[in-house]
Enzyme design. Structure first.
Site, short mmCIF file in Angstrom:
data_model
loop_
_atom_site.label_atom_id
_atom_site.label_comp_id
_atom_site.label_asym_id
_atom_site.label_seq_id
_atom_site.Cartn_x
_atom_site.Cartn_y
_atom_site.Cartn_z
N LYS A 37 0.84 -1.20 0.00
CA LYS A 37 0.00 0.00 0.00
C LYS A 37 0.87 1.24 0.00
CE LYS A 37 -0.49 0.06 5.04
NZ LYS A 37 -1.45 0.09 6.17
N ARG A 135 -10.66 0.43 14.73
CA ARG A 135 -10.54 1.22 13.50
C ARG A 135 -11.66 0.81 12.55
NH1 ARG A 135 -4.69 1.28 10.70
NH2 ARG A 135 -5.22 -0.92 10.42
N HIS A 167 -5.95 -7.13 13.48
CA HIS A 167 -4.74 -6.29 13.41
C HIS A 167 -4.28 -5.92 14.81
CE1 HIS A 167 -1.95 -3.80 11.14
NE2 HIS A 167 -2.17 -2.81 12.00
N ARG A 226 1.82 -10.43 7.44
CA ARG A 226 1.67 -9.24 6.60
C ARG A 226 2.85 -8.26 6.80
NH1 ARG A 226 -3.56 -9.29 9.15
NH2 ARG A 226 -2.95 -7.36 10.20
N TYR A 272 16.41 30.56 6.21
CA TYR A 272 15.27 31.26 6.79
C TYR A 272 15.35 31.27 8.31
CZ TYR A 272 12.92 30.92 2.23
OH TYR A 272 12.58 31.02 0.91
N CYS A 320 14.94 24.22 3.42
CA CYS A 320 14.03 24.99 2.56
C CYS A 320 13.15 24.05 1.75
CB CYS A 320 14.84 25.89 1.64
SG CYS A 320 16.04 26.94 2.48
N ASP A 322 13.17 23.43 -1.41
CA ASP A 322 13.87 22.70 -2.46
C ASP A 322 15.36 22.52 -2.20
OD1 ASP A 322 11.42 22.99 -4.07
OD2 ASP A 322 12.05 25.09 -4.20
#
Length: 381
Positions: A37, A135, A167, A226, A272, A320, A322
């Site tokens: 997933k 859940r 679970h 799992r 920053y 930052c 990027d």
């Protein structure tokens, strides 16, 4: 790829090793359901599923019908269980792609059965028994044990319930209270299986253990286990104690390039907020990766180390969107195009995703799934 901005390398050849490490922990009668997933936790669902199939894994778990259909469209023919909710408007995809749907509760199961009857199809499903996660699933806990709802699911005419699972919620914990809670979850699941059989129903495929369930309760002998992160070579946090000693190999490395190198004077500040102040002549390298690539901004100014030329250097200043900056004063030479390893190995040194996760107060599951789509995945086979 040294001229790319930032990228992740996925060593698919290590999956086979990690699968064997899982198999060595569990009974020979148990098989592996590969959890792929969230794009295999950011590693690439199609590629990881193919690698797992090559290791003999024949069952996969995804979170949504969209993820399941993507696998089918890329030629994956193994069994696929949708672990979460499929909206009723997409029920047709379940039959069209031969998918197995989790039954989140009885009313949902009845909607699915009504759809299948009208469409004149049979849809396979696994019932979810809620033994304490609270859940999704039919509640089967002390004081509220709704076995009659599970029996009603198994009695449906057009939905074939071919399995059941639950679970763990604290299988990673070793406190006395949590150990008792997990033991009781196992007892409740066993009670459900016994009651189904007593009512004349074959429970079908059974599975309970998530990754920490495998590591801490390997003796359980259900049909499938799992693992998610385990076949990727990591746990949620390598500082969490486990009852076993597997030798996993991480399959993901995260890398980026140096884009510029400059000297700063005492008193200069970096990035920053000016939270990092230079106290001595400092050589700073700018690197082309940031929080928009999935590197948490929260790890700024926490002494996180990355690798450059096989040596450890620290991130300085705020990360930052990027870019980020490194103190490379002690390294010679450093220049544009040099490769920085943020997760992975360089020479004899290794930096783990665990350090990043702990510094950002989360687990590896989240850190890895946050590596964004603009970071290309480069697969090594």
């Amino acid at each position: 790829m040294s001229k790319s901005r930032a990228w992740a390398e996925i060593d698919l050849s290590r999956i086979a090793h990690n699968v064997e490490e899982v198999r060595a922990l569990i009974p020979a009668t148990s098989k592996i359901m590969g959890i792929v997933k969230a794009d295999a936790y950011g590693h690439g669902a199609v590629e990881c599923t193919r690698a797992l199939e090559a290791c003999g894994v024949d069952f996969f778990g995804v979170s949504s019908v969209d993820e399941a259909v993507e696998l089918r469209e890329h030629g994956i023919r193994s069994e696929i269980l949708i672990l979460g909710y499929t909206p009723p408007q997409h029920f047709g995809l379940l039959a069209a792609h031969d998918l197995i749907q989790t039954l989140v509760d009885l009313s949902y199961a009845q909607k699915l059965d009504a759809f299948a009857a009208e469409a004149n199809v049979t849809i396979r499903a696994h019932a979810k028994a809620d033994t304490g996660m609270n859940r999704i699933g039919v509640t089967v806990q002390d004081g509220e044990y709704h076995i009659e709802e599970l029996l009603a699911m198994y009695a449906m005419q057009h939905v074939q319930v071919c399995g059941i699972f639950s679970h763990f919620s604290v299988s990673d914990s070793h406190t006395a209270d949590d150990l008792a809670f997990t033991a009781h979850q196992i007892e409740l699941f066993e009670r459900v299986l016994a009651d189904l059989r007593a009512a004349g129903y074959d429970p079908g495929t059974t599975h309970l253990q998530n990754s920490y369930g495998i590591l801490n309760y390997p003796q359980l002998s259900y049909d499938y286990v799992r693992p998610g992160l385990l076949y990727m070579g990591v746990t949620s946090d390598d500082e969490i104690a486990i009852n076993t000693a597997p030798d996993f190999l991480p399959i993901l490395s995260l890398k980026a390039n140096v884009t510029m190198v400059k000297w700063l004077r005492p008193g200069d500040t970096v990035s920053y907020g000016r939270h990092f102040k230079v106290e001595r002549p400092t050589k700073v390298a700018t690197v082309s990766i940031g929080y928009a690539d999935g590197l948490p901004r929260l790890i700024s100014n926490q002494g996180i180390e990355v690798l450059l030329h096989g040596q450890r250097v620290k991130i300085i200043g705020n990360i930052c969107m990027d870019q980020l900056m490194l103190d490379v004063t002690e390294l010679e030479p450093v220049q544009e195009g040099d490769v920085v390893t943020l997760i992975g190995e360089d020479g004899e040194e290794r930096v783990s995703v665990d350090a990043i996760s702990r510094a950002s107060h989360t687990i590896n599951n989240e850190t890895l799934t946050r590596i964004t789509a603009r970071v290309p995945r480069i697969y090594k086979k």
